[in-house]
Motif scaffolding. Structure first.
Motif, PDB file in Angstrom:
ATOM      1  N   GLN A  26    -112.707  73.999 -22.801  1.00 54.69           N
ATOM      2  CA  GLN A  26    -112.919  72.553 -22.226  1.00 54.69           C
ATOM      3  C   GLN A  26    -114.160  72.059 -23.121  1.00 54.69           C
ATOM      4  O   GLN A  26    -114.154  70.817 -23.235  1.00 54.69           O
ATOM      5  N   LEU A  27    -115.150  72.821 -23.561  1.00 49.58           N
ATOM      6  CA  LEU A  27    -116.428  72.231 -24.306  1.00 49.58           C
ATOM      7  C   LEU A  27    -115.751  71.894 -25.705  1.00 49.58           C
ATOM      8  O   LEU A  27    -116.350  70.859 -26.223  1.00 49.58           O
ATOM      9  N   THR A  28    -114.865  72.563 -26.195  1.00 49.12           N
ATOM     10  CA  THR A  28    -114.238  71.892 -27.466  1.00 49.12           C
ATOM     11  C   THR A  28    -113.667  70.672 -27.366  1.00 49.12           C
ATOM     12  O   THR A  28    -113.792  69.801 -28.220  1.00 49.12           O
ATOM     13  N   VAL A 158    -113.780  74.568 -36.203  1.00 50.57           N
ATOM     14  CA  VAL A 158    -115.323  75.167 -36.515  1.00 50.57           C
ATOM     15  C   VAL A 158    -116.305  74.703 -35.344  1.00 50.57           C
ATOM     16  O   VAL A 158    -116.888  75.621 -34.918  1.00 50.57           O
ATOM     17  N   LEU A 159    -115.746  73.590 -34.462  1.00 50.38           N
ATOM     18  CA  LEU A 159    -116.463  73.640 -33.324  1.00 50.38           C
ATOM     19  C   LEU A 159    -116.154  74.454 -32.209  1.00 50.38           C
ATOM     20  O   LEU A 159    -117.170  74.847 -31.654  1.00 50.38           O
ATOM     21  N   PHE A 160    -114.912  74.984 -32.113  1.00 49.52           N
ATOM     22  CA  PHE A 160    -114.742  75.986 -31.390  1.00 49.52           C
ATOM     23  C   PHE A 160    -115.467  77.229 -31.627  1.00 49.52           C
ATOM     24  O   PHE A 160    -115.738  78.009 -30.624  1.00 49.52           O
ATOM     25  N   GLN A 161    -115.480  77.419 -32.698  1.00 45.91           N
ATOM     26  CA  GLN A 161    -116.218  78.700 -33.215  1.00 45.91           C
ATOM     27  C   GLN A 161    -117.791  78.730 -32.817  1.00 45.91           C
ATOM     28  O   GLN A 161    -118.384  79.641 -32.287  1.00 45.91           O
ATOM     29  N   ASP A 162    -118.317  77.303 -32.831  1.00 46.66           N
ATOM     30  CA  ASP A 162    -119.520  77.039 -32.658  1.00 46.66           C
ATOM     31  C   ASP A 162    -119.847  77.185 -31.191  1.00 46.66           C
ATOM     32  O   ASP A 162    -121.245  77.284 -30.827  1.00 46.66           O
ATOM     33  N   PHE A 200    -110.893  85.253 -33.903  1.00 45.38           N
ATOM     34  CA  PHE A 200    -110.098  85.006 -35.215  1.00 45.38           C
ATOM     35  C   PHE A 200    -108.686  84.650 -34.924  1.00 45.38           C
ATOM     36  O   PHE A 200    -108.038  83.786 -35.775  1.00 45.38           O
ATOM     37  N   PHE A 201    -108.125  85.371 -34.035  1.00 52.08           N
ATOM     38  CA  PHE A 201    -106.642  84.951 -33.720  1.00 52.08           C
ATOM     39  C   PHE A 201    -106.445  83.376 -33.403  1.00 52.08           C
ATOM     40  O   PHE A 201    -105.447  82.629 -34.080  1.00 52.08           O
ATOM     41  N   ILE A 202    -107.120  82.851 -32.590  1.00 53.20           N
ATOM     42  CA  ILE A 202    -107.009  81.480 -32.179  1.00 53.20           C
ATOM     43  C   ILE A 202    -107.370  80.522 -33.434  1.00 53.20           C
ATOM     44  O   ILE A 202    -106.641  79.625 -33.630  1.00 53.20           O
ATOM     45  N   CYS A 203    -108.605  80.701 -34.048  1.00 48.21           N
ATOM     46  CA  CYS A 203    -108.761  79.850 -35.355  1.00 48.21           C
ATOM     47  C   CYS A 203    -107.671  80.110 -36.354  1.00 48.21           C
ATOM     48  O   CYS A 203    -107.307  79.173 -37.102  1.00 48.21           O
ATOM     49  N   PHE A 204    -107.326  81.454 -36.636  1.00 45.79           N
ATOM     50  CA  PHE A 204    -106.215  81.572 -37.680  1.00 45.79           C
ATOM     51  C   PHE A 204    -104.892  80.763 -37.248  1.00 45.79           C
ATOM     52  O   PHE A 204    -104.433  79.972 -37.981  1.00 45.79           O
ATOM     53  N   VAL A 205    -104.353  80.674 -35.837  1.00 42.21           N
ATOM     54  CA  VAL A 205    -103.295  80.060 -35.344  1.00 42.21           C
ATOM     55  C   VAL A 205    -103.511  78.708 -35.749  1.00 42.21           C
ATOM     56  O   VAL A 205    -102.516  77.936 -36.041  1.00 42.21           O
ATOM     57  N   LEU A 206    -104.614  78.118 -35.163  1.00 35.94           N
ATOM     58  CA  LEU A 206    -105.157  76.713 -35.406  1.00 35.94           C
ATOM     59  C   LEU A 206    -104.921  76.262 -36.754  1.00 35.94           C
ATOM     60  O   LEU A 206    -104.615  74.943 -37.020  1.00 35.94           O
ATOM     61  N   SER A 207    -105.471  76.767 -37.733  1.00 32.05           N
ATOM     62  CA  SER A 207    -105.811  76.686 -38.944  1.00 32.05           C
ATOM     63  C   SER A 207    -104.340  76.679 -39.824  1.00 32.05           C
ATOM     64  O   SER A 207    -103.985  75.758 -40.513  1.00 32.05           O
ATOM     65  N   TYR A 208    -103.396  77.602 -39.468  1.00 33.48           N
ATOM     66  CA  TYR A 208    -101.945  77.539 -39.897  1.00 33.48           C
ATOM     67  C   TYR A 208    -101.335  76.115 -39.344  1.00 33.48           C
ATOM     68  O   TYR A 208    -100.512  75.597 -40.056  1.00 33.48           O
ATOM     69  N   LEU A 209    -101.710  75.780 -38.223  1.00 32.43           N
ATOM     70  CA  LEU A 209    -100.860  74.463 -37.755  1.00 32.43           C
ATOM     71  C   LEU A 209    -101.276  73.185 -38.275  1.00 32.43           C
ATOM     72  O   LEU A 209    -100.921  72.438 -38.526  1.00 32.43           O
ATOM     73  N   VAL A 210    -102.855  73.446 -38.577  1.00 28.94           N
ATOM     74  CA  VAL A 210    -103.366  72.326 -39.376  1.00 28.94           C
ATOM     75  C   VAL A 210    -102.863  72.192 -40.866  1.00 28.94           C
ATOM     76  O   VAL A 210    -102.683  70.964 -41.546  1.00 28.94           O
TER      77      VAL A 210
END
Length: 221
Positions: A26-28, A158-162, A200-210
């Motif tokens: 939600q914050l993201t 990057v925002l989600f990681q932060d 890692f999993f969430i950001c990896f999947v999102l990076s692949y989609l991007v």
């Protein structure tokens, strides 16, 4: 070191992790939407050609981009209650902080996207009798948003990681949920490993989609 895999069970996730995960997501989303709106406004101010608009916008963007996010989080969390005279809570403070901070980064992305549009299209809109606002709203911004979409989504990752940094003010995010679970179960190593894996999993999947989206938009152009 022996890992206790029984730590990874549904009761632990449903009790401690799910709430924090939804807050992080939600914050993201809120920070992305608010940051894009604020960033677009700042970008238009900097490109307006009016010094009284461009100067404060430039100062704001450069200042925010020069300060670590965790310091901004602490400033907003500690200073806003002093200014308004009452506490606003860690979660609400996180929303304000991330919108204010990410707006500076989205501003640079939007400014680059707007400047990448050929000037001929701007002149064509003016020739049709469009005002500056109409030209931006109907001609320039839709193209800039489409061209900058992969970069905007990358910044969102990057925002989600932060979002894990809101742990510093006690907001209940994904990382804090796992941290609490690790302390209660007496398994901090397993908790931190799971936190690293989830991010890692969430950001990896999102990076692949991007990357997939970037290839598709490149073909269209």
């Amino acid at each position: 070191m022996n890992l206790d895999l029984s730590f990874y069970n549904w009761d632990m996730f449903s009790t401690y992790v799910v709430r924090g995960f939804f807050f992080s997501v939600q914050l993201t989303v809120v920070a992305t939407l608010g940051g894009i709106i604020l960033g677009t406004t700042l970008a238009l101010m900097r490109l307006s050609g009016r010094r009284w608009l461009a100067t404060p916008a430039t100062f704001y963007v450069n200042m925010m981009r020069s300060i670590p996010l965790v310091m901004v989080i602490l400033w907003f969390f500690l200073l806003i209650p002093m200014i308004i005279g009452q506490s606003i809570g860690a979660e609400f403070s996180a929303y304000i902080t991330f919108i204010a901070f990410e707006g500076a980064f989205f501003s640079e992305i939007m400014r680059a996207g707007i400047q990448a549009i050929p000037r001929g299209q701007v002149f064509a809109g003016q020739a049709l009798g469009m005002t500056y606002a109409q030209n931006m709203r109907l001609v320039i911004l839709p193209q800039a948003l489409r061209n900058m979409l992969p970069v905007l989504l990358t910044q969102t990752i990057v925002l989600f990681q932060d979002t894990s940094l809101v742990y510093a003010i006690g907001a209940y995010d994904l990382f804090k949920g796992l941290d609490i679970a690790g302390k209660i179960y007496g398994r901090p190593v397993e908790a931190y490993l799971m936190a690293a894996f989830v991010y890692f999993f969430i950001c990896f999947v999102l990076s692949y989609l991007v990357k997939h989206l970037q290839r598709k938009t490149a073909i269209v152009r």
